[in-house]
Write a protein that holds these residues in place. Structure first.
Motif, short mmCIF file in Angstrom:
data_model
loop_
_atom_site.label_atom_id
_atom_site.label_comp_id
_atom_site.label_asym_id
_atom_site.label_seq_id
_atom_site.Cartn_x
_atom_site.Cartn_y
_atom_site.Cartn_z
N ASN A 300 27.82 25.27 -56.43
CA ASN A 300 26.46 25.47 -55.91
C ASN A 300 26.22 24.57 -54.70
O ASN A 300 27.11 23.86 -54.23
N LYS A 301 25.02 24.59 -54.19
CA LYS A 301 24.68 23.81 -52.99
C LYS A 301 24.78 22.32 -53.22
O LYS A 301 25.01 21.56 -52.28
N GLN A 302 24.59 21.89 -54.46
CA GLN A 302 24.67 20.46 -54.75
C GLN A 302 26.11 20.01 -55.00
O GLN A 302 26.36 18.84 -55.30
N GLY A 303 27.05 20.93 -54.90
CA GLY A 303 28.45 20.57 -55.11
C GLY A 303 28.90 20.61 -56.56
O GLY A 303 30.01 20.18 -56.87
N GLN A 304 28.04 21.09 -57.44
CA GLN A 304 28.41 21.16 -58.85
C GLN A 304 29.27 22.40 -59.10
O GLN A 304 28.97 23.49 -58.64
N ARG A 305 30.32 22.21 -59.89
CA ARG A 305 31.25 23.28 -60.19
C ARG A 305 30.91 23.88 -61.55
O ARG A 305 30.72 23.16 -62.53
N THR A 306 30.83 25.18 -61.60
CA THR A 306 30.54 25.90 -62.86
C THR A 306 31.61 26.96 -63.08
O THR A 306 31.89 27.76 -62.18
N THR A 307 32.20 26.97 -64.27
CA THR A 307 33.24 27.94 -64.61
C THR A 307 32.71 28.91 -65.66
O THR A 307 32.19 28.48 -66.70
#
Length: 661
Positions: A300-307
């Motif tokens: 996402n825009k905040q750099g958080q990775r989601t799988t």
């Protein structure tokens, strides 16, 4: 045992174990035992039971406790014969509500008729016999008493529902004689005296409640109906009565309760069709969400990775149902017009691998997804387009094929997501096991490779059968796909336009400048047009040039490259060079002829204009700048006369020069 001359008689075989045959004969000779019939061919000897000695008679009654009843009923049992007409009558009989009698009831009523007919014949024969002997008729009361007593014996062989009371049996016989077979049908099948829903208003009210889209339970339907019945003064009904009416009105209320789609799929008459006997007669295409899961990581825009692990791809298949051969397919994130186009493009290219030329189908069956957008492409790829009715999966052979792919191939992978949501949960994969294995799921590219392997195996396993059935395809239904239409709908573009140059068109394809031209004279007439080039990345020998509004199209071939040095010329160079020179000569001739025709037309226009001006000067009294009218008119008339004289002047031929000059 049987009754003979109104006496209960027994045969020697029935006395076996009670008295020996020799002793029986001796007692008959002495007159101790009365013999009423001698043995002869087809019948046995008979002895009166009451004439037997007491010890033998007691043993006979002990062994055969109902011997008298059996003997008296035997003539009735033996006289009954099946009635085929009665059986046919009850088999064809239709009740007032449209039902037929059950098979059990048909047999029961037919047996009733057979038994009564046999009783009537016995009564008639007995009376006829007594009348021939000048005796009175037999006692009807005694006859029907014996007939009623014989009914229990008849039930073993001829199951019936006749009354066992002599009086009622006699009345039933009289009714049978008066009304025929129909008197046997019980009135309970058509009895409406106990019905509480009778008229049209009551029936309509109940049908509306049963057809409610919420599928109200029987108790709720009964409660709401009774509210209306209380106001209208109708009888109250119970939930059990509603259950009976629910079954009776099931066809009428099914569409409202479960939807029109379900009604068409399950209640309306279905059409049964046979498979095509040859390839390319019909293609069926549709998209399917492939039941293979893959993991996908997003940032996402905040750099958080989601799988996520529940992702699936869509497989668009063009199926030839002659042998369920996947002639074309494409893989995408979801079904789109572009994905359908790619699947048809794959079908055209694969047909060239199979047959040698690109083919199109005689008929394409599709659903109504993006039908307005895709109709033009469907019409190019087939002669007939037959969209299936919306929400009717049974008409498309490709729907069972998707289930075949799911159970035959996808179910074997660890990332299989199961069947549809309406499937029995007991047949779905273990969700706990899928959750434990989710980290080993492949990514999107891995699932694409799985699907490619499945389709490659499908084609390899069915290719021999497909090619064998290709021999059944007639020339009438063999429809090739032209290269122009293929490039128009499936060709790639550069995103740029090109103008005509001396060397033709020079687009940059796959990063290289290439020259294309055509021997069509009209192509160079549109030098001001901007052309979009459509090409096949796998075959750049030909491209399609389309103008901006799509009204003009030209097939261009890659220009032949001539060597500069004569020493490097190859076979065919001269022919290609001569073709270019012939085209240029033809082009020059064409331009000259067109320009010459234009000059001639203009000359005629000038002559016509001069002639019109002369006529105008003679008709109008218009003076020149010197105030003269006659002089200019005369001058113009004289000049016209001179032109006429020149046009008709005879020119004498020049004499030939003498020899030697």
């Amino acid at each position: 045992m049987e009754m003979y001359n109104n006496a209960l008689c027994v045969s020697p075989q029935e006395l076996t174990g009670i008295i020996s045959l020799e002793a029986l004969k001796k007692m008959s000779q002495r007159g101790t035992v009365q013999q009423v019939r001698r043995a002869c061919y087809g019948s046995c000897a008979l002895y009166v039971v009451e004439s037997l000695p007491v010890q033998y008679r007691a043993e006979v009654y002990r062994r055969y406790p109902d011997i008298k009843e059996q003997a008296e009923s035997k003539p009735f049992v033996e006289s009954v014969e099946p009635d085929g007409k009665a059986m046919q009558f009850f088999a064809d009989y239709v009740l007032s509500d449209g039902r037929h009698l059950t098979t059990e009831k048909q047999r029961e009523y037919a047996n009733n008729c057979s038994v009564l007919a046999a009783f009537g014949q016995m009564l008639d024969r007995a009376n006829s016999h007594r009348m021939r002997q000048s005796k009175g008729r037999i006692n009807a009361g005694e006859f029907w008493a014996k007939a009623a007593a014989a009914l229990p014996r008849l039930c073993d062989r001829w199951p019936n529902s006749l009354p066992q009371s002599p009086r009622r049996l006699r009345m039933k016989y009289a009714e049978y004689q008066a009304q025929g077979y129909e008197c046997m049908i019980s009135r309970k099948f058509q009895n409406k005296n106990a019905a509480k829903v009778l008229d049209a208003e009551q029936t309509a009210s109940l049908q509306v409640l049963l057809a409610h889209h919420n599928n109200l339970p029987d108790t709720e339907v009964a409660r709401r109906y009774n509210q209306v019945a209380k106001v209208k003064g109708w009888p109250q009904i119970t939930a059990s009565a509603v259950a009976v009416w629910r079954e009776k009105c099931d066809l009428v209320t099914a569409a409202a309760r479960r939807g029109a789609t379900n009604f068409r799929n399950e209640r309306t008459m279905q059409v049964k069709r046979s498979r095509p006997t040859a390839p390319f007669l019909m293609w069926s295409l549709d998209g399917w969400t492939c039941e293979l899961l893959f993991q996908q990581t997003t940032v996402n825009k905040q750099g958080q990775r989601t799988t996520t692990y529940h992702n699936r791809l869509t497989l668009e298949v063009v199926l030839d149902p002659c042998c369920d051969y996947p002639i074309g397919y494409a893989i995408g994130s979801h079904e789109t017009p572009a994905l359908i186009t790619e699947a048809l493009r794959n079908a055209a290219r694969h047909s060239r691998e199979l047959v040698g030329v690109m083919m199109r189908a005689y008929q394409i069956q599709c659903d109504r997804y993006a039908i307005k957008t895709m109709t033009d492409l469907y019409q190019v790829m087939s002669k007939h387009v037959t969209p299936a009715r919306a929400h009717n999966a049974k008409t498309k052979p490709i729907e069972p094929y998707f289930n075949y792919l799911n159970t035959t191939y996808c179910q074997k992978f660890d990332n299989w997501s199961g069947f549809g949501v309406t499937t029995n949960p007991k047949k779905q994969p273990n969700s706990e096991a899928l959750n434990a294995l989710r980290h080993s799921f492949p990514d999107e590219q891995g699932v694409r490779e799985q699907i490619h392997k499945i389709m490659a195996y499908e084609r390899a396993s069915k290719r021999a059968q497909f090619m064998q059935m290709l021999a059944n395809l007639s020339d009438e239904h063999r429809l090739p796909l032209s290269k122009e239409n293929y490039l128009l709908y499936f060709g790639a573009t550069t995103g740029m336009t090109n103008a005509i140059e001396g060397c033709g068109l020079r687009p940059t394809l796959l990063g290289i400048k290439r020259d294309y031209d055509t021997f069509d004279l009209t192509f160079r007439e549109h030098a001001s047009e901007k052309w979009q080039v459509r090409f096949d990345p796998d075959d750049l020998t030909e491209v399609l040039a389309v103008n901006e509004d799509g009204s003009r199209r030209y097939m261009l071939r890659e220009k032949y490259v001539q060597p500069m040095a004569l020493a490097e010329r190859r076979e065919g160079d001269a022919e290609q060079l001569e073709a270019v020179r012939a085209f240029n000569k033809q082009l020059e001739t064409h331009v000259t002829e067109q320009l010459g025709a234009a000059y001639k037309t203009v000359d005629r226009m000038i002559q016509d204009t001069d002639r019109q001006e002369a006529l105008l000067l003679g008709r109008l009294l218009l003076t020149d700048s010197h105030g003269q009218h006659k002089l200019p008119a005369a001058q113009q008339r004289l000049s016209q006369q001179a032109i006429t004289d020149v046009e008709y002047e005879t020119v004498e031929p020049t004499p030939a020069m003498p020899a030697g000059w």
